[in-house]
Write a protein that holds these residues in place. Sequence first.
Motif, PDB file in Angstrom:
ATOM      1  N   MET A   1       0.834  -1.250  -0.092  1.00  0.00           N
ATOM      2  CA  MET A   1       0.413   0.134  -0.209  1.00  0.00           C
ATOM      3  C   MET A   1       0.941   1.322  -0.148  1.00  0.00           C
ATOM      4  O   MET A   1       1.531   1.809   0.974  1.00  0.00           O
ATOM      5  CB  MET A   1      -1.174   0.222   1.187  1.00  0.00           C
ATOM      6  CG  MET A   1      -1.669   1.135   1.206  1.00  0.00           C
ATOM      7  SD  MET A   1      -2.624   1.224   3.007  1.00  0.00           S
ATOM      8  CE  MET A   1      -4.249   0.111   2.663  1.00  0.00           C
ATOM      9  N   LYS A   2       0.441   2.184  -1.019  1.00  0.00           N
ATOM     10  CA  LYS A   2       0.811   3.429  -1.099  1.00  0.00           C
ATOM     11  C   LYS A   2       0.375   4.406  -0.473  1.00  0.00           C
ATOM     12  O   LYS A   2      -0.726   5.041  -1.405  1.00  0.00           O
ATOM     13  CB  LYS A   2       2.359   3.292  -2.202  1.00  0.00           C
ATOM     14  CG  LYS A   2       2.874   2.128  -2.624  1.00  0.00           C
ATOM     15  CD  LYS A   2       3.286   2.649  -3.681  1.00  0.00           C
ATOM     16  CE  LYS A   2       4.512   3.584  -4.570  1.00  0.00           C
ATOM     17  NZ  LYS A   2       4.585   3.628  -5.764  1.00  0.00           N
TER      18      LYS A   2
ATOM     19  N   ARG B   1       8.924  -3.608   1.337  1.00  0.00           N
ATOM     20  CA  ARG B   1       7.570  -3.685   1.349  1.00  0.00           C
ATOM     21  C   ARG B   1       6.947  -4.269   2.223  1.00  0.00           C
ATOM     22  O   ARG B   1       7.766  -3.034   3.059  1.00  0.00           O
ATOM     23  CB  ARG B   1       8.387  -5.963   1.323  1.00  0.00           C
ATOM     24  CG  ARG B   1       6.110  -6.644   0.368  1.00  0.00           C
ATOM     25  CD  ARG B   1       6.896  -8.048   0.545  1.00  0.00           C
ATOM     26  NE  ARG B   1       5.644  -9.243   0.465  1.00  0.00           N
ATOM     27  CZ  ARG B   1       4.496  -8.797  -0.270  1.00  0.00           C
ATOM     28  NH1 ARG B   1       4.754  -7.974  -1.342  1.00  0.00           N
ATOM     29  NH2 ARG B   1       3.370  -9.851  -0.485  1.00  0.00           N
ATOM     30  N   GLY B   2       5.884  -3.417   2.109  1.00  0.00           N
ATOM     31  CA  GLY B   2       4.783  -3.340   3.067  1.00  0.00           C
ATOM     32  C   GLY B   2       4.005  -1.516   2.719  1.00  0.00           C
ATOM     33  O   GLY B   2       4.133  -1.244   1.653  1.00  0.00           O
ATOM     34  N   MET B   3       4.078  -1.027   4.178  1.00  0.00           N
ATOM     35  CA  MET B   3       2.790   0.194   3.718  1.00  0.00           C
ATOM     36  C   MET B   3       3.875   1.582   3.248  1.00  0.00           C
ATOM     37  O   MET B   3       5.005   1.024   3.888  1.00  0.00           O
ATOM     38  CB  MET B   3       2.280   0.485   5.037  1.00  0.00           C
ATOM     39  CG  MET B   3       1.132   1.667   4.855  1.00  0.00           C
ATOM     40  SD  MET B   3       0.363   2.357   6.010  1.00  0.00           S
ATOM     41  CE  MET B   3      -0.736   1.518   5.807  1.00  0.00           C
ATOM     42  N   LYS B   4       3.449   1.916   2.511  1.00  0.00           N
ATOM     43  CA  LYS B   4       5.058   2.671   2.090  1.00  0.00           C
ATOM     44  C   LYS B   4       3.839   4.859   2.564  1.00  0.00           C
ATOM     45  O   LYS B   4       2.768   4.827   1.954  1.00  0.00           O
ATOM     46  CB  LYS B   4       5.475   3.435   0.989  1.00  0.00           C
ATOM     47  CG  LYS B   4       6.119   2.358   1.249  1.00  0.00           C
ATOM     48  CD  LYS B   4       6.462   1.431  -0.576  1.00  0.00           C
ATOM     49  CE  LYS B   4       5.709   0.274  -1.330  1.00  0.00           C
ATOM     50  NZ  LYS B   4       5.807  -0.970  -0.894  1.00  0.00           N
TER      51      LYS B   4
ATOM     52  N   SER C   1      -7.257  -0.669   3.145  1.00  0.00           N
ATOM     53  CA  SER C   1      -6.116  -2.215   3.963  1.00  0.00           C
ATOM     54  C   SER C   1      -7.478  -3.473   4.406  1.00  0.00           C
ATOM     55  O   SER C   1      -7.108  -4.176   3.623  1.00  0.00           O
ATOM     56  CB  SER C   1      -5.498  -1.823   5.413  1.00  0.00           C
ATOM     57  OG  SER C   1      -5.187  -3.083   5.644  1.00  0.00           O
ATOM     58  N   LEU C   2      -8.545  -3.095   4.930  1.00  0.00           N
ATOM     59  CA  LEU C   2      -9.394  -3.920   5.040  1.00  0.00           C
ATOM     60  C   LEU C   2     -10.035  -4.644   3.370  1.00  0.00           C
ATOM     61  O   LEU C   2     -10.407  -5.492   3.497  1.00  0.00           O
ATOM     62  CB  LEU C   2     -10.720  -3.738   5.735  1.00  0.00           C
ATOM     63  CG  LEU C   2     -10.498  -3.425   7.330  1.00  0.00           C
ATOM     64  CD1 LEU C   2     -11.740  -2.884   8.419  1.00  0.00           C
ATOM     65  CD2 LEU C   2     -10.321  -5.195   7.270  1.00  0.00           C
ATOM     66  N   SER C   3     -10.517  -3.394   2.885  1.00  0.00           N
ATOM     67  CA  SER C   3     -10.690  -3.833   1.319  1.00  0.00           C
ATOM     68  C   SER C   3      -9.664  -4.199   0.322  1.00  0.00           C
ATOM     69  O   SER C   3      -9.845  -5.114  -0.977  1.00  0.00           O
ATOM     70  CB  SER C   3     -11.189  -2.548   0.280  1.00  0.00           C
ATOM     71  OG  SER C   3     -10.225  -1.258   0.227  1.00  0.00           O
ATOM     72  N   GLN C   4      -8.345  -4.473   0.988  1.00  0.00           N
ATOM     73  CA  GLN C   4      -6.995  -4.527   0.096  1.00  0.00           C
ATOM     74  C   GLN C   4      -6.483  -6.173   0.899  1.00  0.00           C
ATOM     75  O   GLN C   4      -6.169  -7.139   0.510  1.00  0.00           O
ATOM     76  CB  GLN C   4      -6.097  -3.950  -0.231  1.00  0.00           C
ATOM     77  CG  GLN C   4      -6.668  -2.699  -0.845  1.00  0.00           C
ATOM     78  CD  GLN C   4      -5.385  -1.790  -1.478  1.00  0.00           C
ATOM     79  OE1 GLN C   4      -4.747  -2.259  -0.429  1.00  0.00           O
ATOM     80  NE2 GLN C   4      -5.383  -0.884  -2.317  1.00  0.00           N
ATOM     81  N   GLY C   5      -7.282  -6.641   1.602  1.00  0.00           N
ATOM     82  CA  GLY C   5      -6.933  -7.731   2.583  1.00  0.00           C
ATOM     83  C   GLY C   5      -5.865  -7.743   3.316  1.00  0.00           C
ATOM     84  O   GLY C   5      -5.154  -8.633   4.272  1.00  0.00           O
ATOM     85  N   GLY C   6      -5.337  -6.188   3.910  1.00  0.00           N
ATOM     86  CA  GLY C   6      -3.872  -6.095   4.812  1.00  0.00           C
ATOM     87  C   GLY C   6      -3.215  -5.022   4.585  1.00  0.00           C
ATOM     88  O   GLY C   6      -3.418  -4.362   3.207  1.00  0.00           O
ATOM     89  N   PHE C   7      -1.932  -4.212   5.266  1.00  0.00           N
ATOM     90  CA  PHE C   7      -1.105  -3.559   4.766  1.00  0.00           C
ATOM     91  C   PHE C   7      -0.053  -3.982   3.622  1.00  0.00           C
ATOM     92  O   PHE C   7       1.020  -3.592   3.493  1.00  0.00           O
ATOM     93  CB  PHE C   7      -0.413  -3.723   6.197  1.00  0.00           C
ATOM     94  CG  PHE C   7      -1.577  -2.311   7.261  1.00  0.00           C
ATOM     95  CD1 PHE C   7      -1.864  -2.784   8.414  1.00  0.00           C
ATOM     96  CD2 PHE C   7      -1.855  -0.952   6.386  1.00  0.00           C
ATOM     97  CE1 PHE C   7      -2.948  -2.233   8.883  1.00  0.00           C
ATOM     98  CE2 PHE C   7      -2.745  -0.523   7.224  1.00  0.00           C
ATOM     99  CZ  PHE C   7      -3.519  -0.558   7.794  1.00  0.00           C
TER     100      PHE C   7
END
Length: 175
Positions: A1-2, A66-69, A167-173
Amino acid sequence: MKITFTGPESSGKTSISKAIAEHFEAQWFPEHAREYLLNRDGKYEFHHIEQIALNQDMIRQAEEKRGMKIYDTENTVLYIWSTFKYQKCAESVKSLMENQRFSHYFLCSPEGIPWEEDPLRENPNQREELFDLYLAELKRQKVDFTILEGDFEARKEKAIEIIEEISLSQGGFCV
C-alpha cells in the motif's frame, strides 16, 4: 500500500505523514525538494524542479521495501509548483506525475494550519489558491483522495480511519 500527502506549503504534510508512518510502523519517504533546496541555499530555477522530480523518483524506487509506504509529497506538488511559479512544466515532471501510482492521496487543506515561516517557503498569502489547484488536479487525474481539514488530531484520526478502510478492502497492509 502506498499513501501520499499533498497540498500547498505549510499545510501539515510532513507532520501528518510522519505521524501516520509511525502509527502504522510504515516506511516513510521525506520530501526530496527540501533536502535539494537546502543544499542549494534555497536558490533554484525552472530546470531544478525537473531535477528534483527525477532525483525523488530514483531515490524512492531504490529505497522502497515491501509493506506500507507513506510519502510526504509526490509529483503533483512539483507539477503545481512549476506551473504556478513559471507557467510551464517539464514533460518529464508531467510524465512522472501521470505515471505515479498511489493507493490513496490525502490533500492537506491550509485551513486551520497557521503559516509557519521557513526560508524555503514562498507563498504565505496564496495557500487557498494553491489548494484549489491541487483539488482540481487530483480531480482531473481521477485518483482516490480525501481532504484533510481541522487540527492535527482530527487530520490524523481521519487519515488512520481511511487507511484502515483501504487496508480491509485490500486484505491487509501488503503491497
